[in-house]
Design a protein around this motif. Structure first.
Motif, PDB file in Angstrom:
ATOM      1  N   UNK A 307       0.840  -1.198   0.000  1.00 44.29           N
ATOM      2  CA  UNK A 307       0.000   0.000   0.000  1.00 44.29           C
ATOM      3  C   UNK A 307       0.871   1.241   0.000  1.00 44.29           C
ATOM      4  N   UNK A 308       0.609   2.136   0.928  1.00 45.90           N
ATOM      5  CA  UNK A 308       1.376   3.377   1.036  1.00 45.90           C
ATOM      6  C   UNK A 308       2.201   3.314   2.314  1.00 45.90           C
ATOM      7  N   UNK A 309       3.508   3.139   2.138  1.00 48.44           N
ATOM      8  CA  UNK A 309       4.382   2.868   3.276  1.00 48.44           C
ATOM      9  C   UNK A 309       4.611   4.081   4.166  1.00 48.44           C
ATOM     10  N   UNK A 310       4.567   5.285   3.599  1.00 47.79           N
ATOM     11  CA  UNK A 310       4.852   6.503   4.356  1.00 47.79           C
ATOM     12  C   UNK A 310       3.551   7.217   4.689  1.00 47.79           C
ATOM     13  N   UNK A 311       3.324   7.490   5.967  1.00 45.01           N
ATOM     14  CA  UNK A 311       2.122   8.198   6.413  1.00 45.01           C
ATOM     15  C   UNK A 311       2.549   9.385   7.270  1.00 45.01           C
ATOM     16  N   UNK A 413       1.111   7.442  -6.671  1.00 52.63           N
ATOM     17  CA  UNK A 413       2.276   7.478  -5.796  1.00 52.63           C
ATOM     18  C   UNK A 413       1.961   8.176  -4.476  1.00 52.63           C
ATOM     19  N   UNK A 414       0.881   8.948  -4.436  1.00 51.91           N
ATOM     20  CA  UNK A 414       0.477   9.616  -3.193  1.00 51.91           C
ATOM     21  C   UNK A 414      -1.020   9.856  -3.197  1.00 51.91           C
ATOM     22  N   UNK A 415      -1.590   9.898  -2.009  1.00 51.33           N
ATOM     23  CA  UNK A 415      -2.995  10.274  -1.846  1.00 51.33           C
ATOM     24  C   UNK A 415      -3.099  11.060  -0.545  1.00 51.33           C
ATOM     25  N   UNK A 416      -4.135  11.880  -0.453  1.00 56.27           N
ATOM     26  CA  UNK A 416      -4.365  12.665   0.753  1.00 56.27           C
ATOM     27  C   UNK A 416      -5.590  12.109   1.471  1.00 56.27           C
ATOM     28  N   UNK A 417      -5.376  11.644   2.710  1.00 57.72           N
ATOM     29  CA  UNK A 417      -6.474  11.148   3.518  1.00 57.72           C
ATOM     30  C   UNK A 417      -7.088  12.262   4.338  1.00 57.72           C
ATOM     31  N   UNK A 426       9.203   5.063   0.617  1.00 60.90           N
ATOM     32  CA  UNK A 426      10.099   5.943   1.378  1.00 60.90           C
ATOM     33  C   UNK A 426      11.089   6.632   0.442  1.00 60.90           C
ATOM     34  N   UNK A 427      11.332   6.030  -0.716  1.00 60.10           N
ATOM     35  CA  UNK A 427      12.239   6.642  -1.695  1.00 60.10           C
ATOM     36  C   UNK A 427      11.673   7.969  -2.198  1.00 60.10           C
ATOM     37  N   UNK A 428      10.350   8.013  -2.353  1.00 63.58           N
ATOM     38  CA  UNK A 428       9.713   9.256  -2.808  1.00 63.58           C
ATOM     39  C   UNK A 428       9.909  10.359  -1.768  1.00 63.58           C
ATOM     40  N   UNK A 429       9.720  10.010  -0.517  1.00 69.51           N
ATOM     41  CA  UNK A 429       9.941  11.017   0.535  1.00 69.51           C
ATOM     42  C   UNK A 429      11.403  11.447   0.565  1.00 69.51           C
ATOM     43  N   UNK A 431      13.398  11.714  -1.928  1.00 70.30           N
ATOM     44  CA  UNK A 431      13.617  12.658  -3.031  1.00 70.30           C
ATOM     45  C   UNK A 431      13.166  14.058  -2.620  1.00 70.30           C
ATOM     46  N   UNK A 432      11.978  14.132  -2.005  1.00 69.10           N
ATOM     47  CA  UNK A 432      11.451  15.429  -1.558  1.00 69.10           C
ATOM     48  C   UNK A 432      12.385  16.041  -0.509  1.00 69.10           C
ATOM     49  N   UNK A 433      12.837  15.222   0.444  1.00 73.36           N
ATOM     50  CA  UNK A 433      13.747  15.720   1.482  1.00 73.36           C
ATOM     51  C   UNK A 433      15.076  16.184   0.890  1.00 73.36           C
ATOM     52  N   UNK A 434      15.526  15.491  -0.158  1.00 69.80           N
ATOM     53  CA  UNK A 434      16.794  15.881  -0.794  1.00 69.80           C
ATOM     54  C   UNK A 434      16.673  17.250  -1.462  1.00 69.80           C
ATOM     55  N   UNK A 435      15.547  17.493  -2.106  1.00 69.29           N
ATOM     56  CA  UNK A 435      15.331  18.814  -2.712  1.00 69.29           C
ATOM     57  C   UNK A 435      15.326  19.881  -1.628  1.00 69.29           C
TER      58      UNK A 435
END
Length: 454
Positions: A307-311, A413-417, A426-429, A431-435
């Motif tokens: 599912x979505x690993x990062x919450x 790749x993302x949804x808003x609950x 976690x790789x997507x997060x 990338x955002x943190x690296x920027x």
């Protein structure tokens, strides 16, 4: 009896007596704890059960015993998968998230290979071979290969034959923890596990009640030798009912266990043995890795990753990553500075006051504001990372398109609950943190330095 038959009878007797002692201990413990028949506690519904099992067994030579133990682990893993996945699904439902993009791989194929209905499972073929005239282990293996192997029409993915002709007595089962090679030798003898009449006659004369009843296949007794149950004989019970094979008894016991487990509220605890020498602060990597692999820990991680690993809570996400979006883009993507109490643009119903307060919001309006702002923020992040933007290089944009951005026709790749932002990996997060660390924060520092200097 020849030598081999005598050894088999010796082993069968040992297993019979061990089973009788074990069952008697269980009866005594239940009686002492007040869980026996006739006890008020037995009907109160207030009980705690502990199921302790090490995990898969994989040895240099694996036989019928290992298949039974590993089958038990497969059944427990199926139950674990159901519980964990159901919890994951409930989280998404509570957050009003579409479940269509969430996939889950189960291990039911392997379970069916072992305990499938008549003619469709290893256990059923084994039981059939035990009663046909001139049945043998080699004939059993041939039937298994024809039913499940590469030559079968079904060609089950959880079963295959070794490629080498040097191992004609082997077959391979693809368990969730890995492939296990089994040797078919003595499968039938171990499945029957019956004492011959002379052995039964001998131990039935014992003055010890426990052994006397074990001879009749009635192994569950209290300390006085009074029968508690006679449904779990050792393969030589009532002739009217027919002899019960070990595989059939094992499956029936597991079915009863699974029925009980499904009526309980389970909690799972994974215990790891750090070393073989029982010393503190010593960790043996191969030993730990094997335990994690064979206890199903990696499968639990796979379920989470399906599912979505990062919450991330919406408030935390909004205030942490808002600075990623240049101010000149805020209006384009819908980012606002202050709370707007208008109805959400996507027509989503506002959260109830009770739910919003339970989630830590001051009001449903604040919860809705942060939810809508996180949605606008993610769209802004997509625009910054994947667009024609000098802030990030081409490699970063390529990674963003693969891991961060929602692209039509691909899983989201993302949804808003309602209360959290869900990101698939976690790789997507990262990338955002690296920027943030490489571009946004240094720019903010330089701006602050200029203000101080002036």
């Amino acid at each position: 009896l020849n030598v081999d038959q005598a050894k088999n009878q010796r082993d069968a007797l040992a297993r019979c007596l061990y089973s009788a002692i074990f069952d008697s201990l269980v009866v005594q413990i239940n009686k002492t704890l007040g869980a026996g028949k006739g006890s008020d506690e037995a009907h109160s519904g207030r009980d705690i059960g502990i199921l302790d099992i090490f995990g898969f067994e994989v040895f240099a030579v694996n036989s019928f015993e290992q298949l039974c133990i590993n089958y038990c682990n497969e059944r427990l893993q199926t139950f674990f998968n159901e519980v964990i996945f159901e919890k994951e699904i409930q989280i998404y439902k509570d957050e009003h998230i579409d479940l269509s993009d969430i996939t889950f791989q189960d291990n039911l194929g392997c379970v069916k290979i072992i305990d499938g209905a008549k003619g469709h499972g290893i256990f059923s073929l084994l039981d059939e071979e035990c009663i046909v005239p001139q049945g043998s282990d080699s004939k059993l293996l041939s039937k298994m290969n024809n039913s499940f192997g590469t030559s079968s029409h079904a060609n089950h993915s959880a079963y295959y034959e070794p490629g080498s002709r040097k191992t004609p007595d082997n077959f391979i089962v693809k368990h969730f923890a890995g492939d296990v090679i089994y040797n078919i030798t003595n499968f039938m003898e171990k499945n029957k596990d019956t004492l011959n009449e002379a052995m039964i006659s001998t131990i039935s004369t014992s003055a010890i009640a426990l052994i006397h009843h074990a001879a009749a296949g009635d192994t569950e007794h209290d300390a006085d030798g009074h029968s508690v149950s006679s449904d779990h004989g050792h393969g030589h019970g009532d002739s009217k009912k027919g002899k019960v094979t070990i595989s059939k008894k094992f499956k029936n016991n597991l079915d009863e266990l699974m029925t009980t487990l499904h009526t309980k509220v389970p909690t799972f605890c994974r215990c790891l043995k750090p070393n073989e020498s029982a010393k503190p602060d010593k960790f043996e990597a191969p030993l730990l890795l094997g335990q994690m692999k064979y206890s199903g820990l990696f499968e639990a991680i796979k379920i989470r990753k399906s599912g979505f690993a990062v919450r991330i809570p919406t408030r935390q996400f909004y205030y942490k990553y808002r600075s990623l979006i240049p101010r000149n883009l805020w209006a384009d993507v819908g980012i606002e500075l202050s709370q707007n109490e208008k109805k959400s643009s996507d027509g989503k119903k506002k959260m109830s006051r009770r739910k919003s307060e339970a989630a830590g919001f001051s009001s449903p309006e604040e919860a809705e504001f942060l939810r809508s702002q996180c949605k606008a923020l993610m769209k802004g992040i997509e625009k910054v990372l994947s667009g024609d933007n000098a802030t990030v290089d081409s490699d970063m944009q390529k990674e963003a398109n693969e891991w961060v951005c929602n692209i039509k026709g691909k899983p989201k790749q993302w949804v808003i609950g309602d209360t959290r932002v869900f990101i698939r990996t976690s790789h997507a997060r990262a990338i955002i943190d690296k920027v943030m660390s490489d571009h946004v924060i240094p720019k903010a520092v330089r701006t602050l330095q200029r203000c101080i200097k002036t």
